[in-house]
Every structure is written in structure tokens, then in C-alpha cells.
Scaffold this motif. Sequence first.
Motif, mmCIF file in Angstrom:
data_model
loop_
_atom_site.group_PDB
_atom_site.id
_atom_site.type_symbol
_atom_site.label_atom_id
_atom_site.label_comp_id
_atom_site.label_asym_id
_atom_site.label_seq_id
_atom_site.Cartn_x
_atom_site.Cartn_y
_atom_site.Cartn_z
ATOM 1 N N CYS A 14 67.226 48.342 -9.363
ATOM 2 C CA CYS A 14 67.015 47.053 -10.018
ATOM 3 C C CYS A 14 67.658 45.973 -9.160
ATOM 4 O O CYS A 14 68.827 46.073 -8.783
ATOM 5 N N CYS A 16 70.768 44.180 -11.462
ATOM 6 C CA CYS A 16 72.040 44.846 -11.768
ATOM 7 C C CYS A 16 72.347 45.986 -10.794
ATOM 8 O O CYS A 16 73.407 46.585 -10.866
ATOM 9 N N HIS A 67 64.872 45.578 -14.238
ATOM 10 C CA HIS A 67 64.808 46.018 -15.630
ATOM 11 C C HIS A 67 64.302 44.860 -16.483
ATOM 12 O O HIS A 67 64.603 43.700 -16.186
ATOM 13 N N CYS A 111 68.444 44.189 -18.359
ATOM 14 C CA CYS A 111 69.461 44.944 -17.620
ATOM 15 C C CYS A 111 70.578 45.432 -18.531
ATOM 16 O O CYS A 111 71.040 46.554 -18.412
#
Length: 163
Positions: free
Chosen positions: A76, A79, A136, A139
Motif C-alpha cells: 500500500c 501505509c 487500501h 488503511c
Amino acid sequence: MLALMSDMLPLIIDPWALYRHGSTIVGKLPLAEMPYLLASQNRDSGEAAVSLSVVQRDDGEVVITGQASIDVVLDCQRCLEPMTLTLAVDLHLVLLKHEKRLETIEEDAVVCQDMLELAPLIEQEFILVLPIVAKHENCELAYQNIKLNKRENPFANLKDLLN
Ligand SMILES: [Zn+2]
């Protein structure tokens, strides 16, 4: 229609033979055979599920048609935790015997005299649908899930017990 069921697909196929026999091939292709896709993500094993046949379309063109899907694990970009994404593609490629015909075709086509390498063909379709930036949807939620899984680890308290 004859369906050939096998776990791992051959890496090289004869699409014209599939066409003549009206066969559908169903099976798996290892991610290791798709080096560009492999390089885009943070794991080193996995496999694509592929089902494929070669048929004549109403307009007379012979087409490779089918479906392929694979779970990829990307980082991601927000994050930096891993995220799993399922890539699913519909295959539809005109199969040509002679390169000259490429000039007159305005859709995706593949030229093949006899044998065709399957993995690069499928890999190319997956790469077309890879997100440019993977994130995401949420996240924080994804991060909580990871923490929850860790807490559920039955061996988490083992260290305390041993002390
Ligand atoms: Zn994230």
C-alpha cells in the motif's frame, strides 16, 4: 466440446490444435513464469487460474478467449502495509497465422504460426489491469485487521507462561 482438466497448464500451447479440437484448457500458471508481474509485488510465489479456448467468431476471425485471475500482494502506497488484490481479466485476442494481417486488424491480436508461449500472453493482460498506485480503501481498517490477527495468535502468551 472436450475439456482438458489439469492442474498446471503447459507453458507452450498449440492454439491451432485447440481450435481444431474445440478444447478448453483449464489450469494454473505459476507466477514465477511472469517475471514482470512478479517484480511488481512483494512475494515470490503464487499462481494464476486460467481457462482458455480458441473459437471462430461470427465474422470468421479465430479468437483466443477465456478468463484468468490471480491474487497479487502489493505494498500500500499510503501505509506501506501489504494488500492483496485479485486481478481478473477476460481474454479476447484475435489469432493470426500471418504477420501481414496485423495491418488490417484494429483490435488486440497475436500472430502465431504453430506454438504459443502462454505465460507472457496472460502476464500482459494482468499488467494492463494492475493499479498504477495501490492503496487500501481504508488503511486504518486494514491495519486494525492485522493487529487483531496478531492478538489471536495462540502462541502469543507462550513467552509469559515460560517465565
Ligand atoms: Zn494502506
